[in-house]
Design a protein around this motif. Sequence first.
Motif, PDB file in Angstrom:
ATOM      1  N   VAL A  53     -22.081  14.562  28.069  1.00 32.12           N
ATOM      2  CA  VAL A  53     -21.884  13.126  28.266  1.00 32.12           C
ATOM      3  C   VAL A  53     -23.058  12.338  27.698  1.00 32.12           C
ATOM      4  CG1 VAL A  53     -20.408  13.372  30.294  1.00 32.12           C
ATOM      5  CG2 VAL A  53     -22.886  13.264  30.586  1.00 32.12           C
ATOM      6  N   HIS A  54     -22.772  11.105  27.320  1.00 29.78           N
ATOM      7  CA  HIS A  54     -23.794  10.148  26.874  1.00 29.78           C
ATOM      8  C   HIS A  54     -24.515  10.575  25.598  1.00 29.78           C
ATOM      9  CE1 HIS A  54     -24.131   9.359  31.473  1.00 29.78           C
ATOM     10  NE2 HIS A  54     -23.222   8.538  30.948  1.00 29.78           N
ATOM     11  N   SER A  61     -16.819  13.973  23.515  1.00 32.64           N
ATOM     12  CA  SER A  61     -17.941  13.409  24.260  1.00 32.64           C
ATOM     13  C   SER A  61     -17.607  12.018  24.788  1.00 32.64           C
ATOM     14  CB  SER A  61     -19.185  13.343  23.376  1.00 32.64           C
ATOM     15  OG  SER A  61     -20.277  12.798  24.096  1.00 32.64           O
ATOM     16  N   THR A  65     -17.379  11.227  28.729  1.00 31.99           N
ATOM     17  CA  THR A  65     -18.333  10.230  29.232  1.00 31.99           C
ATOM     18  C   THR A  65     -17.605   9.131  29.992  1.00 31.99           C
ATOM     19  OG1 THR A  65     -19.931  10.647  27.455  1.00 31.99           O
ATOM     20  CG2 THR A  65     -20.088   8.526  28.583  1.00 31.99           C
ATOM     21  N   TYR A  68     -16.485  10.620  33.298  1.00 25.26           N
ATOM     22  CA  TYR A  68     -17.661  10.864  34.142  1.00 25.26           C
ATOM     23  C   TYR A  68     -18.141   9.571  34.803  1.00 25.26           C
ATOM     24  CZ  TYR A  68     -22.619  12.126  35.013  1.00 25.26           C
ATOM     25  OH  TYR A  68     -23.858  12.347  35.562  1.00 25.26           O
ATOM     26  N   GLU A  69     -18.309   8.524  34.020  1.00 22.65           N
ATOM     27  CA  GLU A  69     -18.766   7.257  34.591  1.00 22.65           C
ATOM     28  C   GLU A  69     -17.657   6.602  35.409  1.00 22.65           C
ATOM     29  OE1 GLU A  69     -21.678   6.157  34.897  1.00 22.65           O
ATOM     30  OE2 GLU A  69     -22.659   7.627  33.592  1.00 22.65           O
TER      31      GLU A  69
END
Length: 405
Positions: A53-54, A61, A65, A68-69
């Motif tokens: 991530v990030h 990715s 990401t 995830y956020e």
Amino acid sequence: MSDIAQLRNDFVTLNQSIEGNPLVYLDSGATSQKPQVVINEINHFYSKNNANVHRGLHTLSERVTSQYEGVREKLAQFLGVFATELVWTSGATHSINLVASGLTNQLRYDDVILITALEHHANIVPWQQLAQRTGAKLKVIPVNDQGIICTNNVLAQIQKWQPKIFACTHASNTLGNILDVQVFIAQAKKIGATTIIDGAQAFLHLRPNLRQLDCDFYVLSAHKALGPTGLGILFGKYEQLNALPVYQTGGEMIETVTFDQTTFRQAPAKFEPGTPNISAVLGFGAAIDYLSNINFSAMHKYEQSLFKYLLEHLSAIKGVKLYGDLDNNIGTISFTFKSEHHYDLAMLLNSYGVAVRSGHHCTQPLMQALNLNGTIRVSLAFYNNHTDIDRFISALNNCIQLIEG
């Protein structure tokens, strides 16, 4: 409540035998079982979306990401806070240590850190270490011989000691006691104390609204609320959280780096160095969705009905002694049987397929206060049922017959 009972079917781990007997899992205080949707989400990440991530502009990715956020946002809504106030950690223990370390420069010699005798070691030892570093004093609010702390006594102790830090559990991991933390927090705020609440046991059963509680910091462990192991959450009011110094350093949490100096990002990023536990975060997102779809009032009533059923049958067994606040409880009972060692009794129960915890439950000072070397702990969750309790009581009676000949 019949709808709640049907949710048991989502927990595949429960469908097995131990020692030739159906598994009776009564150790949710140690870790909760995981619904299939959580397991599926973790598998889906590794099989379809595995990327960091990030760190990348490529599709995988960027996709992961966003997911995830998105979980951070989802949890923030669930808790009634802002996403920028939530830090991913490795567990509630990590979260408490992060805060205790960060408050070092805010304490002076003879300042008071106030905790209760109910605390898990993870909410004792970091404060001991902080006291040693700063010369502060660690004071403890005692329990009575049943393991109960009176609310008025807590308020009086806060007034007496005027602590700079007040840390306590929302619900005892050993006894199940629910503490009136909102009242404690309000009292502590009147004297300007920083408040830290250990919500590891409470989150699944009480679903706290952290904005209403108004504490400065609150810590959680995902694995105690249907999520994966190895993931924790630190909530901190943004100003207090951002005022803490960095705890660990590495990639991703930096703003700029030269060989002369480094600058750091704002919270929560400043506390999240390195590659995070991505699969656990995504799995916990599935757990939050699962919990969000359960009627909390119905779940709470169901859990309390199980607890009362357990309490009724367990207290009827001669020689059993119960501890804790049995009127305000998340569904956890600690007990002893005469002078029988808790370890031996737990081993015998396992031979009937019954999984309970024995020992001091990471609360040695509490055990000392109760003059015990340990207890048997039964901790319930909504995926248990009355048959589990019947099988446990039957197994316990059989164990007692074996012990007493």
